[in-house]
Design an enzyme around this catalytic site. Structure first.
Site, PDB file in Angstrom:
ATOM      1  CB  SER A 179      -0.916  -0.075   1.222  1.00 38.24           C
ATOM      2  OG  SER A 179      -1.514   1.150   1.468  1.00 38.24           O
TER       3      SER A 179
ATOM      4  CG  HIS B  40       5.703   4.395   4.909  1.00 41.62           C
ATOM      5  ND1 HIS B  40       5.518   4.565   3.559  1.00 41.62           N
ATOM      6  CD2 HIS B  40       5.973   5.635   5.394  1.00 41.62           C
ATOM      7  CE1 HIS B  40       5.641   5.857   3.262  1.00 41.62           C
ATOM      8  NE2 HIS B  40       5.926   6.520   4.356  1.00 41.62           N
TER       9      HIS B  40
ATOM     10  CB  SER C  80       4.764  -4.236   1.522  1.00 41.92           C
ATOM     11  OG  SER C  80       5.681  -3.170   1.599  1.00 41.92           O
TER      12      SER C  80
ATOM     13  CB  CYS D 101       4.740   9.924   8.384  1.00 42.12           C
ATOM     14  SG  CYS D 101       5.483   9.815   6.772  1.00 42.12           S
TER      15      CYS D 101
ATOM     16  CB  VAL E 232      -5.215   3.720   4.469  1.00 44.27           C
ATOM     17  CG1 VAL E 232      -5.135   5.237   4.419  1.00 44.27           C
ATOM     18  CG2 VAL E 232      -5.816   3.169   3.207  1.00 44.27           C
TER      19      VAL E 232
ATOM     20  CG  HIS F 205      -1.287   3.695   9.434  1.00 49.75           C
ATOM     21  ND1 HIS F 205      -0.281   3.773  10.362  1.00 49.75           N
ATOM     22  CD2 HIS F 205      -2.183   4.682   9.771  1.00 49.75           C
ATOM     23  CE1 HIS F 205      -0.546   4.757  11.216  1.00 49.75           C
ATOM     24  NE2 HIS F 205      -1.694   5.320  10.879  1.00 49.75           N
TER      25      HIS F 205
ATOM     26  CB  ILE G 147      -7.460  -5.000   2.957  1.00 51.38           C
ATOM     27  CG1 ILE G 147      -7.323  -6.116   4.004  1.00 51.38           C
ATOM     28  CG2 ILE G 147      -8.532  -4.002   3.374  1.00 51.38           C
ATOM     29  CD1 ILE G 147      -6.500  -5.738   5.195  1.00 51.38           C
TER      30      ILE G 147
ATOM     31  CG  ASN H 223       1.132  -0.559  11.842  1.00 57.40           C
ATOM     32  OD1 ASN H 223       1.162  -1.382  10.928  1.00 57.40           O
ATOM     33  ND2 ASN H 223       0.087   0.223  12.058  1.00 57.40           N
ATOM     34  CE1 TYR H 224       5.612   3.001  14.688  1.00 57.28           C
ATOM     35  CE2 TYR H 224       6.287   2.942  16.982  1.00 57.28           C
ATOM     36  CZ  TYR H 224       5.716   3.619  15.918  1.00 57.28           C
ATOM     37  OH  TYR H 224       5.262   4.903  16.095  1.00 57.28           O
TER      38      TYR H 224
HETATM   39  P1  FDA Z   1       3.293  -1.367   3.406  1.00 57.66           P
HETATM   40  O1  FDA Z   1       2.680  -1.168   2.082  1.00 57.66           O
HETATM   41  O2  FDA Z   1       4.776  -1.601   3.454  1.00 57.66           O
HETATM   42  O3  FDA Z   1       2.526  -2.535   4.158  1.00 57.66           O
HETATM   43  C1  FDA Z   1       2.816  -2.959   5.468  1.00 57.66           C
HETATM   44  C2  FDA Z   1       2.298  -4.380   5.685  1.00 57.66           C
HETATM   45  O4  FDA Z   1       0.900  -4.432   5.432  1.00 57.66           O
HETATM   46  C3  FDA Z   1       2.922  -5.403   4.739  1.00 57.66           C
HETATM   47  O5  FDA Z   1       2.961  -6.659   5.376  1.00 57.66           O
HETATM   48  C4  FDA Z   1       1.919  -5.436   3.594  1.00 57.66           C
HETATM   49  O6  FDA Z   1       1.971  -6.621   2.827  1.00 57.66           O
HETATM   50  C5  FDA Z   1       0.605  -5.291   4.330  1.00 57.66           C
HETATM   51  N1  FDA Z   1      -0.412  -4.641   3.498  1.00 57.66           N
HETATM   52  C6  FDA Z   1      -0.357  -3.399   2.967  1.00 57.66           C
HETATM   53  N2  FDA Z   1      -1.476  -3.135   2.289  1.00 57.66           N
HETATM   54  C7  FDA Z   1      -2.263  -4.236   2.376  1.00 57.66           C
HETATM   55  C8  FDA Z   1      -3.537  -4.576   1.861  1.00 57.66           C
HETATM   56  N3  FDA Z   1      -4.230  -3.712   1.142  1.00 57.66           N
HETATM   57  N4  FDA Z   1      -4.036  -5.801   2.117  1.00 57.66           N
HETATM   58  C9  FDA Z   1      -3.330  -6.689   2.854  1.00 57.66           C
HETATM   59  N5  FDA Z   1      -2.118  -6.413   3.391  1.00 57.66           N
HETATM   60  C10 FDA Z   1      -1.581  -5.201   3.149  1.00 57.66           C
HETATM   61  N6  FDA Z   1       2.659   4.123  12.573  1.00 57.66           N
HETATM   62  C11 FDA Z   1       1.787   4.698  13.433  1.00 57.66           C
HETATM   63  O7  FDA Z   1       0.953   3.999  14.004  1.00 57.66           O
HETATM   64  N7  FDA Z   1       1.789   6.045  13.626  1.00 57.66           N
HETATM   65  C12 FDA Z   1       2.649   6.862  12.974  1.00 57.66           C
HETATM   66  O8  FDA Z   1       2.631   8.081  13.176  1.00 57.66           O
HETATM   67  C13 FDA Z   1       3.584   6.280  12.076  1.00 57.66           C
HETATM   68  N8  FDA Z   1       4.477   7.050  11.405  1.00 57.66           N
HETATM   69  C14 FDA Z   1       5.354   6.468  10.513  1.00 57.66           C
HETATM   70  C15 FDA Z   1       6.274   7.270   9.821  1.00 57.66           C
HETATM   71  C16 FDA Z   1       7.172   6.691   8.930  1.00 57.66           C
HETATM   72  C17 FDA Z   1       8.147   7.581   8.182  1.00 57.66           C
HETATM   73  C18 FDA Z   1       7.156   5.285   8.740  1.00 57.66           C
HETATM   74  C19 FDA Z   1       8.148   4.638   7.801  1.00 57.66           C
HETATM   75  C20 FDA Z   1       6.254   4.500   9.425  1.00 57.66           C
HETATM   76  C21 FDA Z   1       5.348   5.074  10.327  1.00 57.66           C
HETATM   77  N9  FDA Z   1       4.439   4.284  11.028  1.00 57.66           N
HETATM   78  C22 FDA Z   1       3.558   4.880  11.894  1.00 57.66           C
HETATM   79  C23 FDA Z   1       4.428   2.825  10.853  1.00 57.66           C
HETATM   80  C24 FDA Z   1       3.357   2.428   9.854  1.00 57.66           C
HETATM   81  O9  FDA Z   1       2.094   2.428  10.494  1.00 57.66           O
HETATM   82  C25 FDA Z   1       3.616   1.007   9.320  1.00 57.66           C
HETATM   83  O10 FDA Z   1       4.878   0.946   8.717  1.00 57.66           O
HETATM   84  C26 FDA Z   1       2.513   0.573   8.350  1.00 57.66           C
HETATM   85  O11 FDA Z   1       2.441  -0.819   8.307  1.00 57.66           O
HETATM   86  C27 FDA Z   1       2.744   1.140   6.979  1.00 57.66           C
HETATM   87  O12 FDA Z   1       1.685   0.860   6.127  1.00 57.66           O
HETATM   88  P2  FDA Z   1       1.940   0.968   4.553  1.00 57.66           P
HETATM   89  O13 FDA Z   1       0.709   0.604   3.872  1.00 57.66           O
HETATM   90  O14 FDA Z   1       2.596   2.267   4.244  1.00 57.66           O
HETATM   91  O15 FDA Z   1       3.099  -0.129   4.369  1.00 57.66           O
END
Ligand code: FDA
Length: 516
Positions: free
Chosen positions: A88, A91, A97, A153, A158, A161, A218, A454-455
């Site tokens: 997604s 991050h 991912s 950030c 979504v 996260h 999702i 998420n961390y």
């Molecule tokens: P990404 O796409 O990398 O997905 C993360 C995980 O979820 C992977 O396992 C992926 O396969 C799975 N996934 C993603 N989309 C999916 C979907 N549609 N269906 C099924 N699985 C899916 N957290 C917090 O709570 N508060 C904060 O303020 C912050 N701030 C922050 C700042 C920065 C700079 C970073 C790098 C990270 C944060 N985080 C955070 C942590 C953040 O919540 C965490 O890294 C999330 O998992 C990121 O979601 P993404 O979709 O961006 O990641």
């Protein structure tokens, strides 16, 4: 990671054959021969540790435009022995991912990011390819007094996260993003399109905090918007050791989870070069806060709860909630909220992070020990962020959703950053954060030492990724740290919805099987 060419081609052929003709899938398939492949892969990689020449790369990236593209990707991956990674916002701290050790395909949801906000019913549907910045923008476009309690950030996605929890400055008033989800759409391992009603309450429970990646893809969330006043107040003040910052932190630990839920004060611990003693380092501690109200209400509250901070009116700025989003994201020069639509990550560095939760305050000696470690050579770019709980977080039961970390004083984010590529330099910094993590062990949660999914932190335990077999016992090592006793229910749901463990990664929930 490579497949025999024929399997790889069979997979591609399968994708084209299995997609309906409304919008051809061939337009959104990128193989390593495609000139856009690298830019699409790199685009949302936040942690440069997973953007090196030795990082395993997907054989294929699909950027679906519609549900049938996802269904075809799932079905063809199963038929041709490919693993799927869903991305997604990209991050994920450990790159799960978009990195895998086995032949794999990335489903990158970047093109599925529509958002519709319904101010009348105070809800919104948001597709999982959207970022939280885009979501905040679309809410603010329609209302100045509606908001959503998610992260800070704007480029966080979504998809990951919300499925792992998701918190920001509204956590004490409204809980996590995942606490405010009322419906969802998901494609399961059989390619079925499900919503809350058709997926059932068990699966709907699991994807709100249990991490989405174990259960399917999702597609969208329906969220409940929350009320904010037209004016909020923010501040961001620094204090040094000479200004008795240790005493202020000790006092903060006593009050931060108990003050009015409209007030959230988080602390950043960082070290900097001393301006008075050459070659010495010293601490710079930042108190960053948002209050849901005006400065005249905030000042007496601060005077009562944390007088030693010495907050004055000049430290505070009144603004709208959406401007506070820009402010905390570092846009402080009156930028237009359009910057929230820009999804290019601004903070890309090499980093390793970890998390902790605390039920008891840490003593002064422990803070001093942390400072000592922050003065070490490897710690020139490190931070600890202390985020208070209490308020709404203590009103929700540990089993309401899979995220179990409720009755804590605060949460810690530990991180170390660096800017040069190379194993040696990476190892040096990773060793540093592991030493810090060991040092704080006596002061944080125990049995289990809890962690925030998420961390993501692969140090706390992993599955056997290469084979699909991972015992319940082995997965429990990391599973109970993220989910406590909710881990068992997550395994139960996984066993029901994906018994053959198709959706898997280094920290996915394993199914139980009679022969395992
Ligand atoms: P990404 O796409 O990398 O997905 C993360 C995980 O979820 C992977 O396992 C992926 O396969 C799975 N996934 C993603 N989309 C999916 C979907 N549609 N269906 C099924 N699985 C899916 N957290 C917090 O709570 N508060 C904060 O303020 C912050 N701030 C922050 C700042 C920065 C700079 C970073 C790098 C990270 C944060 N985080 C955070 C942590 C953040 O919540 C965490 O890294 C999330 O998992 C990121 O979601 P993404 O979709 O961006 O990641």
């Amino acid at each position: 990671a490579s497949l025999p060419e024929t399997d790889h081609e069979n997979f591609l052929q399968c994708l084209t054959l299995n997609s309906d003709n409304s919008t051809s899938i061939s337009k959104v398939i990128y193989t390593q021969n495609n000139s856009s492949y690298s830019s699409i892969l790199e685009f949302s990689i936040e942690n440069l540790r997973f953007s090196t020449s030795t990082t395993p790369k997907p054989l294929v990236i699909v950027t679906p435009l519609q549900v049938s593209h996802i269904q075809a990707s799932i079905s063809c991956s199963q038929r041709h022995g490919m693993q799927i990674r869903v991305r997604s916002g990209g991050h994920d701290y450990e790159g799960l991912s978009f990195v895998s050790d086995v032949p794999f395909v990335v489903i990158d949801l970047i093109n599925m990011s529509s958002i519709s906000v319904d101010t009348k019913n105070q809800t919104a549907w948001v597709q999982t390819g959207a970022t939280i910045g885009q979501l905040y923008y679309r809410i603010a476009e329609k209302s100045k007094t509606l908001a959503f309690p998610a992260g800070v950030c704007p480029t966080v996605g979504v998809g990951g996260h919300f499925s792992g929890g998701g918190y920001g400055f509204l956590i004490r008033k409204y809980g996590l993003a995942a606490d405010n989800i009322v419906d969802a759409q998901l494609i399961d391992v059989k390619g079925r399109f499900l919503d809350r009603n058709s997926m059932g309450e068990d699966l709907f429970w699991a994807i709100r905090g249990g991490g989405g990646a174990s259960f399917g893809v999702i597609i969208a969330w329906k969220i409940k918007l929350v009320a904010v006043p037209p004016t909020v107040t923010v501040f961001n003040v620094q204090r040094t050791l000479e200004q008795n910052v240790t005493k202020i932190i000790l006092k903060w630990q006593q009050v931060a989870d108990k003050v009015h839920e409209d007030l959230m004060i988080r602390i950043f611990l960082r070290s900097v070069n001393s301006s008075t003693e050459q070659g010495q380092r010293t601490m710079r501690v930042l108190f960053e806060s948002m209050f849901l109200g005006g400065v005249d209400q905030l000042l007496p509250l601060m005077q009562k709860s944390l007088p030693d901070l010495g907050l004055v009116k000049e430290d505070c700025i009144e603004m709208s909630w959406i401007d506070s989003i820009l402010y905390f994201a570092g846009f402080r020069n009156g930028e237009s909220m359009d910057v929230l639509l820009n999804r290019t990550p601004t903070t890309r560095r090499f980093f390793k992070a970890k998390s902790d939760f605390l039920k008891e305050p840490i003593p002064e000696t422990a803070l001093e020990g942390i400072y000592e470690r922050f003065y070490e050579e490897e710690a020139e770019a490190t931070e600890m962020i202390l985020s208070p709980y209490g308020g709404k977080m203590s009103e929700i039961s540990e089993s309401e959703i899979p995220f179990p970390h409720r009755g804590n004083l605060y949460q810690i984010y530990h991180a170390v950053y660096w800017d040069e590529e190379g194993n040696e330099i990476a190892q040096k910094h990773i060793n540093w954060i592991r030493r810090l993590y060991s040092f704080v062990a006596p002061y944080v949660s125990k049995n289990p030492r809890a962690a925030y999914v998420n961390y993501r932190d692969l140090d706390i335990g992993t599955n056997n990724n290469k084979g699909s077999y991972t015992s319940f016992k082995q997965a429990s090592i990391w599973g109970v740290k993220y989910f406590k006793s909710n881990f068992n229910r997550l395994v139960h749901v996984k066993t029901k919805v994906d018994p053959d463990n198709f959706f898997r990664n280094e920290q996915s929930i394993p199914p139980l099987s009679s022969w395992w």
